[in-house]
Design a protein around this motif. Structure first.
Motif, PDB file in Angstrom:
ATOM      1  N   GLN A  69       0.837  -1.199   0.000  1.00 38.29           N
ATOM      2  CA  GLN A  69       0.000   0.000   0.000  1.00 38.29           C
ATOM      3  C   GLN A  69       0.871   1.247   0.000  1.00 38.29           C
ATOM      4  O   GLN A  69       1.970   1.232   0.546  1.00 38.29           O
ATOM      5  N   PRO A  70       0.447   2.314  -0.661  1.00 42.04           N
ATOM      6  CA  PRO A  70      -0.870   2.534  -1.289  1.00 42.04           C
ATOM      7  C   PRO A  70      -0.854   2.325  -2.799  1.00 42.04           C
ATOM      8  O   PRO A  70      -1.539   3.043  -3.523  1.00 42.04           O
ATOM      9  N   LEU A  71      -0.082   1.367  -3.284  1.00 43.56           N
ATOM     10  CA  LEU A  71       0.199   1.263  -4.706  1.00 43.56           C
ATOM     11  C   LEU A  71      -0.662   0.235  -5.436  1.00 43.56           C
ATOM     12  O   LEU A  71      -0.407  -0.069  -6.598  1.00 43.56           O
ATOM     13  N   ASN A  72      -1.680  -0.277  -4.769  1.00 41.16           N
ATOM     14  CA  ASN A  72      -2.642  -1.142  -5.439  1.00 41.16           C
ATOM     15  C   ASN A  72      -3.957  -1.061  -4.687  1.00 41.16           C
ATOM     16  O   ASN A  72      -4.003  -0.599  -3.541  1.00 41.16           O
ATOM     17  N   ALA A  73      -5.014  -1.488  -5.314  1.00 43.29           N
ATOM     18  CA  ALA A  73      -6.339  -1.473  -4.685  1.00 43.29           C
ATOM     19  C   ALA A  73      -7.164  -2.626  -5.241  1.00 43.29           C
ATOM     20  O   ALA A  73      -6.949  -3.072  -6.382  1.00 43.29           O
ATOM     21  N   LEU A  74      -8.104  -3.088  -4.434  1.00 40.14           N
ATOM     22  CA  LEU A  74      -9.001  -4.164  -4.846  1.00 40.14           C
ATOM     23  C   LEU A  74     -10.380  -3.557  -5.069  1.00 40.14           C
ATOM     24  O   LEU A  74     -11.071  -3.159  -4.127  1.00 40.14           O
ATOM     25  N   GLY A  75     -10.750  -3.453  -6.326  1.00 46.01           N
ATOM     26  CA  GLY A  75     -12.043  -2.896  -6.683  1.00 46.01           C
ATOM     27  C   GLY A  75     -12.993  -3.975  -7.152  1.00 46.01           C
ATOM     28  O   GLY A  75     -12.871  -5.147  -6.777  1.00 46.01           O
ATOM     29  N   LEU A  76     -13.945  -3.581  -7.993  1.00 49.13           N
ATOM     30  CA  LEU A  76     -14.944  -4.504  -8.521  1.00 49.13           C
ATOM     31  C   LEU A  76     -15.019  -4.372 -10.033  1.00 49.13           C
ATOM     32  O   LEU A  76     -14.948  -3.265 -10.578  1.00 49.13           O
ATOM     33  N   SER A  77     -15.186  -5.503 -10.696  1.00 49.63           N
ATOM     34  CA  SER A  77     -15.387  -5.497 -12.139  1.00 49.63           C
ATOM     35  C   SER A  77     -16.805  -5.025 -12.445  1.00 49.63           C
ATOM     36  O   SER A  77     -17.642  -4.890 -11.540  1.00 49.63           O
ATOM     37  N   PRO A  78     -17.139  -4.806 -13.713  1.00 52.38           N
ATOM     38  CA  PRO A  78     -18.514  -4.410 -14.031  1.00 52.38           C
ATOM     39  C   PRO A  78     -19.554  -5.421 -13.535  1.00 52.38           C
ATOM     40  O   PRO A  78     -20.681  -5.039 -13.201  1.00 52.38           O
ATOM     41  N   GLN A  79     -19.166  -6.685 -13.450  1.00 49.59           N
ATOM     42  CA  GLN A  79     -20.093  -7.717 -12.982  1.00 49.59           C
ATOM     43  C   GLN A  79     -20.046  -7.900 -11.463  1.00 49.59           C
ATOM     44  O   GLN A  79     -20.755  -8.754 -10.917  1.00 49.59           O
ATOM     45  N   GLY A  80     -19.173  -7.138 -10.784  1.00 49.05           N
ATOM     46  CA  GLY A  80     -19.096  -7.226  -9.339  1.00 49.05           C
ATOM     47  C   GLY A  80     -18.073  -8.205  -8.808  1.00 49.05           C
ATOM     48  O   GLY A  80     -18.050  -8.499  -7.606  1.00 49.05           O
ATOM     49  N   LYS A  81     -17.195  -8.714  -9.672  1.00 49.62           N
ATOM     50  CA  LYS A  81     -16.136  -9.604  -9.220  1.00 49.62           C
ATOM     51  C   LYS A  81     -14.948  -8.784  -8.706  1.00 49.62           C
ATOM     52  O   LYS A  81     -14.701  -7.674  -9.189  1.00 49.62           O
ATOM     53  N   PRO A  82     -14.181  -9.307  -7.738  1.00 49.49           N
ATOM     54  CA  PRO A  82     -12.996  -8.581  -7.261  1.00 49.49           C
ATOM     55  C   PRO A  82     -12.035  -8.307  -8.419  1.00 49.49           C
ATOM     56  O   PRO A  82     -11.743  -9.201  -9.223  1.00 49.49           O
ATOM     57  N   ALA A  83     -11.554  -7.081  -8.506  1.00 49.70           N
ATOM     58  CA  ALA A  83     -10.636  -6.674  -9.573  1.00 49.70           C
ATOM     59  C   ALA A  83      -9.454  -5.939  -8.941  1.00 49.70           C
ATOM     60  O   ALA A  83      -9.624  -4.849  -8.388  1.00 49.70           O
ATOM     61  N   LEU A  84      -8.280  -6.550  -9.001  1.00 48.03           N
ATOM     62  CA  LEU A  84      -7.077  -5.956  -8.427  1.00 48.03           C
ATOM     63  C   LEU A  84      -6.390  -5.095  -9.477  1.00 48.03           C
ATOM     64  O   LEU A  84      -6.208  -5.523 -10.626  1.00 48.03           O
TER      65      LEU A  84
END
Length: 304
Positions: A69-84
């Protein structure tokens, strides 16, 4: 009158003057060339990622571990899957050039020749995103004879600016960014920068092309613990309890039409965070005023 001696001297002078200096035509070994010093987090290079504001960031030319951190984040794909995704800071839609050399009549780059760039982070015109220019050199060209952009441009070789974009994040030597989409290569790559070797990470999770001469962009919908414009607002992503999982939703993922790692940041109301879990719900959330930012965030995994 005897003109023999002066004519001999003149001929010798012309022979020397017509030959380039030996040092200028000898190839350079990239394995023994100096390595360029890089600072991505100085005030000249950084926008959101500046050492002066975040002491966690490494010093000038110190190796960077993008898996911290803070050089990456775990977001969500358009379908709601985890997206790093990696956080590579704010970047422009104006690409910088990278020159790739070919021999006349050939359609593959010269083996062993490093590509050539002319800017480092903090330099005017630097961008991680680089538009490929193909350069054709004579058939007898020896790899790594040309090691800087200025010499290449002075030579006047045939050149073609293509529509291809490469996401080349120049970093200090020994930096690491271990994740790549579907197992792509994560090793440091090398390019020539003014006679020195510049190390960089290549993110090639999807083919990229210029759009009207610019780097294409795609939206990302970010949710913070406090809305921008309020005290300490827009600083910390809202995450799930005891997790790094945010509800930051990207509008496109690698393989989707229109995907780009250059994200146009849209901020939704923090009150809507519990209801945001995919692109459809993010689009329904109230948008709050926030500074317009374009951030290089290549996605390196989805659904893991």
């Amino acid at each position: 009158m005897n003109f023999r001696l002066p004519l001999v001297m003149i001929a010798a002078w012309l022979a020397v003057a017509s030959c380039p200096a030996q040092s200028a035509i000898e190839p350079k070994d990239p394995d023994h060339a100096p390595i360029a010093s890089v600072d991505r987090f100085g005030d000249k290079a950084g926008t959101l990622l500046r050492r002066s504001a975040d002491k966690r960031l490494p010093g000038p030319n110190e190796p960077i571990d993008f898996d911290t951190q803070p050089l990456n984040a775990l977001g969500l794909s358009p379908q709601g899957k985890p997206a790093l995704y990696y956080h590579l800071d704010v970047r422009s839609t104006t690409p910088a050039p990278v020159y790739i050399l070919y021999r006349d009549g050939e359609d593959t780059p010269i083996a062993g020749q490093l590509d050539i760039i002319d800017t480092l982070p903090g330099d005017q015109g630097y961008n991680d995103f680089r538009q490929v220019s193909k350069v054709w050199v004579p058939k007898e060209y020896v790899p790594n004879t040309i090691v800087d952009a200025a010499s290449l441009l002075r030579a006047g070789y045939k050149m073609e600016k293509t529509g291809t974009l490469l996401n080349m994040a120049v970093v200090p030597d020994k930096s690491v960014a271990r994740m790549r989409f579907k197992g792509g290569k994560s090793e440091l790559q090398r390019a020539w920068y003014r006679g020195e070797v510049a190390k960089y990470f290549l993110f090639d999770e999807a083919p990229l092309s210029v759009s009207d001469g610019e780097v294409p962009v795609s939206p990302i919908y970010d949710g913070f613990t406090i809305n921008p414009g309020q005290p300490n607002g827009g600083e910390v992503f809202h995450t799930e309890p005891n997790s790094k999982q945010t509800h930051n939703v990207v509008a496109t993922a690698p393989g989707d039409e229109g995907y780009s790692p250059l994200w146009l940041r849209v901020v939704y109301d923090s009150a809507a965070w519990p209801s945001v879990h995919d692109l459809d719900s993010a689009l329904k959330a109230k948008v709050v005023p926030a500074e317009t930012l374009l951030i290089n965030c290549p996605i390196v995994s989805v659904g893991q």
